[in-house]
Scaffold this motif. Structure first.
Motif, PDB file in Angstrom:
ATOM      1  N   GLY A   7      35.693 -61.412 -86.619  1.00 17.09           N
ATOM      2  CA  GLY A   7      34.821 -61.472 -85.454  1.00 17.09           C
ATOM      3  C   GLY A   7      33.960 -62.709 -85.344  1.00 17.09           C
ATOM      4  N   GLY A   8      33.971 -63.561 -86.352  1.00 17.11           N
ATOM      5  CA  GLY A   8      33.170 -64.770 -86.264  1.00 17.11           C
ATOM      6  C   GLY A   8      33.735 -65.746 -85.249  1.00 17.11           C
ATOM      7  N   GLY A   9      32.973 -66.790 -84.968  1.00 15.78           N
ATOM      8  CA  GLY A   9      33.444 -67.782 -84.031  1.00 15.78           C
ATOM      9  C   GLY A   9      32.336 -68.710 -83.583  1.00 15.78           C
ATOM     10  N   SER A  20      33.192 -57.189 -87.481  1.00 15.76           N
ATOM     11  CA  SER A  20      33.735 -55.940 -88.001  1.00 15.76           C
ATOM     12  C   SER A  20      34.115 -56.136 -89.454  1.00 15.76           C
ATOM     13  CB  SER A  20      34.972 -55.522 -87.213  1.00 15.76           C
ATOM     14  OG  SER A  20      34.683 -55.355 -85.854  1.00 15.76           O
ATOM     15  N   CYS A  21      33.988 -55.094 -90.220  1.00 18.45           N
ATOM     16  CA  CYS A  21      34.379 -55.145 -91.624  1.00 18.45           C
ATOM     17  C   CYS A  21      34.950 -53.790 -92.024  1.00 18.45           C
ATOM     18  CB  CYS A  21      33.195 -55.495 -92.507  1.00 18.45           C
ATOM     19  SG  CYS A  21      33.573 -55.451 -94.283  1.00 18.45           S
ATOM     20  N   GLU A  22      36.158 -53.827 -92.532  1.00 18.88           N
ATOM     21  CA  GLU A  22      36.792 -52.607 -93.020  1.00 18.88           C
ATOM     22  C   GLU A  22      36.940 -52.700 -94.529  1.00 18.88           C
ATOM     23  OE1 GLU A  22      40.509 -51.705 -91.241  1.00 18.88           O
ATOM     24  OE2 GLU A  22      40.803 -49.861 -92.395  1.00 18.88           O
ATOM     25  N   ALA A  23      36.439 -51.695 -95.198  1.00 17.51           N
ATOM     26  CA  ALA A  23      36.540 -51.639 -96.653  1.00 17.51           C
ATOM     27  C   ALA A  23      37.655 -50.686 -97.037  1.00 17.51           C
ATOM     28  CB  ALA A  23      35.223 -51.176 -97.252  1.00 17.51           C
ATOM     29  N   SER A  24      38.515 -51.141 -97.874  1.00 20.36           N
ATOM     30  CA  SER A  24      39.636 -50.305 -98.312  1.00 20.36           C
ATOM     31  C   SER A  24      39.524 -50.043 -99.804  1.00 20.36           C
ATOM     32  CB  SER A  24      40.961 -51.000 -98.003  1.00 20.36           C
ATOM     33  OG  SER A  24      41.036 -52.236 -98.687  1.00 20.36           O
ATOM     34  N   GLY A  25      39.893 -48.844-100.181  1.00 16.72           N
ATOM     35  CA  GLY A  25      39.835 -48.479-101.585  1.00 16.72           C
ATOM     36  C   GLY A  25      40.000 -46.994-101.705  1.00 16.72           C
ATOM     37  N   SER A  78      30.047 -42.395 -90.935  1.00  8.35           N
ATOM     38  CA  SER A  78      29.914 -42.709 -92.365  1.00  8.35           C
ATOM     39  C   SER A  78      31.235 -43.141 -92.989  1.00  8.35           C
ATOM     40  CB  SER A  78      29.345 -41.511 -93.132  1.00  8.35           C
ATOM     41  OG  SER A  78      28.043 -41.217 -92.695  1.00  8.35           O
ATOM     42  N   GLY A  79      32.118 -43.684 -92.139  1.00  9.50           N
ATOM     43  CA  GLY A  79      33.384 -44.170 -92.658  1.00  9.50           C
ATOM     44  C   GLY A  79      33.237 -45.517 -93.314  1.00  9.50           C
ATOM     45  N   ASN A  80      34.344 -46.142 -93.620  1.00 10.92           N
ATOM     46  CA  ASN A  80      34.329 -47.394 -94.360  1.00 10.92           C
ATOM     47  C   ASN A  80      34.524 -48.614 -93.471  1.00 10.92           C
ATOM     48  OD1 ASN A  80      33.858 -46.008 -96.683  1.00 10.92           O
ATOM     49  ND2 ASN A  80      35.987 -46.003 -97.368  1.00 10.92           N
ATOM     50  N   THR A  81      34.101 -48.509 -92.217  1.00 13.75           N
ATOM     51  CA  THR A  81      34.094 -49.652 -91.326  1.00 13.75           C
ATOM     52  C   THR A  81      32.685 -49.838 -90.795  1.00 13.75           C
ATOM     53  OG1 THR A  81      36.385 -49.244 -90.662  1.00 13.75           O
ATOM     54  CG2 THR A  81      35.081 -50.684 -89.255  1.00 13.75           C
ATOM     55  N   VAL A  82      32.210 -51.061 -90.875  1.00  9.63           N
ATOM     56  CA  VAL A  82      30.866 -51.362 -90.407  1.00  9.63           C
ATOM     57  C   VAL A  82      30.939 -52.486 -89.383  1.00  9.63           C
ATOM     58  CG1 VAL A  82      30.388 -53.024 -92.262  1.00  9.63           C
ATOM     59  CG2 VAL A  82      28.493 -51.840 -91.138  1.00  9.63           C
ATOM     60  N   TYR A  83      30.078 -52.389 -88.377  1.00 10.67           N
ATOM     61  CA  TYR A  83      30.045 -53.371 -87.308  1.00 10.67           C
ATOM     62  C   TYR A  83      28.660 -54.010 -87.224  1.00 10.67           C
ATOM     63  CZ  TYR A  83      34.089 -50.601 -85.894  1.00 10.67           C
ATOM     64  OH  TYR A  83      35.287 -49.925 -85.878  1.00 10.67           O
ATOM     65  N   VAL A  96      27.597 -68.457 -92.611  1.00 13.89           N
ATOM     66  CA  VAL A  96      28.744 -67.653 -93.008  1.00 13.89           C
ATOM     67  C   VAL A  96      28.224 -66.244 -93.253  1.00 13.89           C
ATOM     68  CG1 VAL A  96      30.562 -67.283 -94.692  1.00 13.89           C
ATOM     69  CG2 VAL A  96      29.935 -69.616 -94.026  1.00 13.89           C
ATOM     70  N   TYR A  97      28.827 -65.285 -92.601  1.00  7.57           N
ATOM     71  CA  TYR A  97      28.413 -63.893 -92.708  1.00  7.57           C
ATOM     72  C   TYR A  97      29.347 -63.151 -93.654  1.00  7.57           C
ATOM     73  CZ  TYR A  97      25.053 -64.452 -88.954  1.00  7.57           C
ATOM     74  OH  TYR A  97      23.959 -64.846 -88.207  1.00  7.57           O
ATOM     75  N   TYR A  98      28.745 -62.452 -94.612  1.00  5.05           N
ATOM     76  CA  TYR A  98      29.496 -61.742 -95.637  1.00  5.05           C
ATOM     77  C   TYR A  98      29.292 -60.236 -95.477  1.00  5.05           C
ATOM     78  CZ  TYR A  98      29.822 -66.275 -97.958  1.00  5.05           C
ATOM     79  OH  TYR A  98      30.073 -67.586 -98.265  1.00  5.05           O
ATOM     80  N   CYS A  99      30.393 -59.544 -95.503  1.00  7.86           N
ATOM     81  CA  CYS A  99      30.340 -58.090 -95.524  1.00  7.86           C
ATOM     82  C   CYS A  99      30.038 -57.627 -96.945  1.00  7.86           C
ATOM     83  CB  CYS A  99      31.672 -57.533 -95.044  1.00  7.86           C
ATOM     84  SG  CYS A  99      31.757 -55.739 -95.018  1.00  7.86           S
TER      85      CYS A  99
END
Length: 119
Positions: A7-9, A20-25, A78-83, A96-99
């Protein structure tokens, strides 16, 4: 665990972006998710975070003072995606934005996405 941010730009001052950031695990349910940023020559700083409600914590959202009223962090069910909805961007938001995500006392980081705001 992998955190995939997007989503950066490049935008002009006053415009908006949504990160947007999706965390998988497998099996991970992250207690805290959020965004940090690092501008050239500066330390990494917290932008916003959201804590999941548990039986020990009421949860909630936290924002850096400079983004209050302009940025909104959200997390669906409360899922694993944050906006991070960023409105009325200013040149000082360039970084630079870090999730970030935390589970079991361990911090996880994404690779970062560049946000550039021109005046």
């Amino acid at each position: 665990v992998q955190l995939q941010a997007s989503g950066g730009g490049l935008v002009q001052a006053g415009e908006s972006l949504k990160l947007s950031c999706e965390a998988s695990g497998d099996g991970f349910n992250f207690l805290v998710m959020g965004w940090y940023r690092q501008a050239p020559g500066k330390q990494r700083e917290l932008v916003a975070s959201i804590t999941r409600t548990t039986f020990l914590s009421s949860g909630g959202k936290q924002y850096q003072d400079s983004v209050k009223g302009r940025f909104t962090i959200s997390r669906v069910n409360s899922g694993n995606t944050v906006y991070l909805q960023m409105d009325n961007l200013i040149p000082d938001d360039t970084a630079v934005y870090y999730c970030h995500a935390r589970a079991g006392g361990v911090d996880y980081w994404g690779e970062g996405t560049l946000v550039t705001v021109s005046s």
